[in-house]
Design a protein around this motif. Structure first.
Motif, PDB file in Angstrom:
ATOM      1  N   LEU A  61       1.613   5.623  13.791  1.00 27.54           N
ATOM      2  CA  LEU A  61       0.805   4.951  12.766  1.00 27.54           C
ATOM      3  C   LEU A  61       1.478   5.140  11.410  1.00 27.54           C
ATOM      4  O   LEU A  61       2.153   6.147  11.174  1.00 27.54           O
ATOM      5  N   TRP A  62       1.240   4.190  10.532  1.00 25.62           N
ATOM      6  CA  TRP A  62       1.753   4.287   9.156  1.00 25.62           C
ATOM      7  C   TRP A  62       0.643   3.826   8.233  1.00 25.62           C
ATOM      8  O   TRP A  62       0.188   2.686   8.332  1.00 25.62           O
ATOM      9  N   HIS A  63       0.167   4.741   7.392  1.00 24.02           N
ATOM     10  CA  HIS A  63      -0.969   4.430   6.509  1.00 24.02           C
ATOM     11  C   HIS A  63      -0.482   3.901   5.168  1.00 24.02           C
ATOM     12  O   HIS A  63       0.433   4.449   4.569  1.00 24.02           O
ATOM     13  N   GLY A  64      -1.136   2.848   4.711  1.00 25.36           N
ATOM     14  CA  GLY A  64      -0.783   2.285   3.415  1.00 25.36           C
ATOM     15  C   GLY A  64      -1.914   1.424   2.896  1.00 25.36           C
ATOM     16  O   GLY A  64      -3.083   1.631   3.262  1.00 25.36           O
ATOM     17  N   ARG A  65      -1.569   0.470   2.051  1.00 24.42           N
ATOM     18  CA  ARG A  65      -2.556  -0.448   1.472  1.00 24.42           C
ATOM     19  C   ARG A  65      -1.983  -1.846   1.430  1.00 24.42           C
ATOM     20  O   ARG A  65      -0.767  -2.013   1.381  1.00 24.42           O
ATOM     21  N   ILE A  66      -2.864  -2.813   1.386  1.00 22.28           N
ATOM     22  CA  ILE A  66      -2.413  -4.203   1.281  1.00 22.28           C
ATOM     23  C   ILE A  66      -2.345  -4.587  -0.204  1.00 22.28           C
ATOM     24  O   ILE A  66      -3.341  -4.490  -0.929  1.00 22.28           O
ATOM     25  N   LEU A  67      -1.158  -5.004  -0.609  1.00 18.55           N
ATOM     26  CA  LEU A  67      -0.926  -5.412  -1.996  1.00 18.55           C
ATOM     27  C   LEU A  67      -1.669  -6.723  -2.299  1.00 18.55           C
ATOM     28  O   LEU A  67      -2.151  -7.405  -1.383  1.00 18.55           O
ATOM     29  N   THR A  68      -1.722  -7.079  -3.588  1.00 19.61           N
ATOM     30  CA  THR A  68      -2.398  -8.334  -3.956  1.00 19.61           C
ATOM     31  C   THR A  68      -1.411  -9.500  -4.063  1.00 19.61           C
ATOM     32  O   THR A  68      -1.798 -10.647  -4.255  1.00 19.61           O
ATOM     33  N   ALA A  69      -0.111  -9.194  -3.943  1.00 23.12           N
ATOM     34  CA  ALA A  69       0.912 -10.254  -3.919  1.00 23.12           C
ATOM     35  C   ALA A  69       2.126  -9.721  -3.165  1.00 23.12           C
ATOM     36  O   ALA A  69       2.363  -8.505  -3.140  1.00 23.12           O
ATOM     37  N   ALA A  70       2.872 -10.631  -2.571  1.00 21.68           N
ATOM     38  CA  ALA A  70       4.053 -10.226  -1.793  1.00 21.68           C
ATOM     39  C   ALA A  70       5.136  -9.691  -2.719  1.00 21.68           C
ATOM     40  O   ALA A  70       5.284 -10.148  -3.857  1.00 21.68           O
ATOM     41  N   SER A  71       5.888  -8.715  -2.192  1.00 21.75           N
ATOM     42  CA  SER A  71       6.960  -8.124  -2.974  1.00 21.75           C
ATOM     43  C   SER A  71       8.048  -7.592  -2.044  1.00 21.75           C
ATOM     44  O   SER A  71       7.755  -6.900  -1.069  1.00 21.75           O
ATOM     45  N   PRO A  84       2.577   4.462   0.269  1.00 25.44           N
ATOM     46  CA  PRO A  84       2.215   5.514  -0.698  1.00 25.44           C
ATOM     47  C   PRO A  84       3.356   6.506  -0.945  1.00 25.44           C
ATOM     48  O   PRO A  84       3.543   6.946  -2.074  1.00 25.44           O
ATOM     49  N   GLU A  85       4.109   6.834   0.109  1.00 30.29           N
ATOM     50  CA  GLU A  85       5.193   7.823  -0.044  1.00 30.29           C
ATOM     51  C   GLU A  85       6.251   7.386  -1.052  1.00 30.29           C
ATOM     52  O   GLU A  85       6.964   8.211  -1.617  1.00 30.29           O
ATOM     53  N   ARG A  86       6.399   6.080  -1.262  1.00 36.91           N
ATOM     54  CA  ARG A  86       7.467   5.576  -2.132  1.00 36.91           C
ATOM     55  C   ARG A  86       6.967   4.691  -3.276  1.00 36.91           C
ATOM     56  O   ARG A  86       7.755   4.211  -4.076  1.00 36.91           O
ATOM     57  N   ASP A  87       5.674   4.427  -3.305  1.00 36.38           N
ATOM     58  CA  ASP A  87       5.082   3.556  -4.313  1.00 36.38           C
ATOM     59  C   ASP A  87       5.809   2.217  -4.439  1.00 36.38           C
ATOM     60  O   ASP A  87       6.173   1.774  -5.534  1.00 36.38           O
ATOM     61  N   CYS A  88       6.051   1.610  -3.298  1.00 36.73           N
ATOM     62  CA  CYS A  88       6.625   0.253  -3.291  1.00 36.73           C
ATOM     63  C   CYS A  88       6.200  -0.406  -1.979  1.00 36.73           C
ATOM     64  O   CYS A  88       5.568   0.242  -1.137  1.00 36.73           O
ATOM     65  N   SER A  89       6.533  -1.674  -1.802  1.00 34.42           N
ATOM     66  CA  SER A  89       6.193  -2.322  -0.538  1.00 34.42           C
ATOM     67  C   SER A  89       7.214  -1.928   0.524  1.00 34.42           C
ATOM     68  O   SER A  89       8.332  -1.509   0.194  1.00 34.42           O
TER      69      SER A  89
END
Ligand SMILES: O=c1nc[nH]c2c1ncn2[C@H]1C[C@H](O)[C@@H](COP(=O)(O)OP(=O)(O)OP(=O)(O)O)O1
Ligand SMILES: [Mg+2]
Length: 198
Positions: A140-150, A164-169
């Motif tokens: 599993l890999w926990h994260g969040r869904i951004l509001t725009a693609a990057s 979250p570990e890298r603060d990027c997509s």
């Protein structure tokens, strides 16, 4: 110790092949099922495990080789775990861009703290088509869904998945970094232990 000089990868997804081969290194040669057939099996299971086993058995049957399958997807908290096993088919087979657009739309106006999501990966390895004891590994890999693609790297939902570990997509990670952090990397680390690969 089990050794598999050759494994067929039961996947038509070039992104998965690249990532899994990079993780396995030289000890195992992954051959794509595309060398043997262009017909994709229907993923009729109700779980990642069932679909991974189904794809692995199908590839072993077609190729005559031991087979590794990867069934993966994105489970979004706000959507009760959807698209989950249906991630590839979320926008009715119209592809990654349409899937991502549909997901952004489904989460329109949903605040940050409710945008949690997990990438899920199940790897299944069968020694032959009727193997009664498939090796199963999950990550599993926990994260969040951004509001725009990057970002441009990776595939699938990577441009929308905030790490979250890298603060990027995950599409902004280098391939090497993604292959250390991802759901697929975690599942593969377990598989390597099970196969006693160093
Ligand atoms: O690291 C990933 N980064 C971004 N997106 C990802 C990842 N891992 C899975 N995903 C998405 C892609 C697809 O929408 C679904 C997998 O669906 P899934 O059926 O397992 O794969 P697929 O149909 O692309 O190829 P195949 O079944 O031939 O292996 O989850
Ligand atoms: Mg699929």
């Amino acid at each position: 110790m089990m050794t598999f000089p050759q494994l067929v990868l039961a996947s038509h997804n070039a992104g998965k092949l690249k990532e899994l081969q990079a993780m396995l290194g030289d000890s195992v040669q992954l051959r794509s099922i595309g060398e043997f057939s262009n017909v994709e099996p229907e993923e009729t299971g109700l779980s990642f495990v069932e679909n991974a086993i189904l794809k692995a058995r199908n590839a072993a049957r077609i190729s005559g080789l031991p087979a590794l399958a990867d069934d993966s997807g994105l489970a979004v908290d706000f959507l009760g775990g959807a698209p989950g096993i249906y991630s590839a088919r979320y926008a009715d087979g119209k592809g990654d861009a349409a899937n991502n657009a549909k997901l952004l739309d489904a989460l329109k106006e949903v605040p940050q703290e409710q945008r949690g999501a997990q990438f899920v990966c199940v790897l299944a390895l069968v020694r032959h088509a009727d193997d009664p004891l498939p090796i199963l590994c999950e990550g599993l890999w926990h994260g969040r869904i951004l509001t725009a693609a990057s970002g441009e790297q990776g595939f699938g939902y990577d441009p929308l998945f905030w790490v979250p570990e890298r603060d990027c997509s995950s599409a902004e990670l280098s391939p090497a970094e993604k292959n250390q952090l991802s759901h697929r990397a975690r599942a593969m680390a377990i598989l390597r232990q099970r196969l006693a690969l160093k």
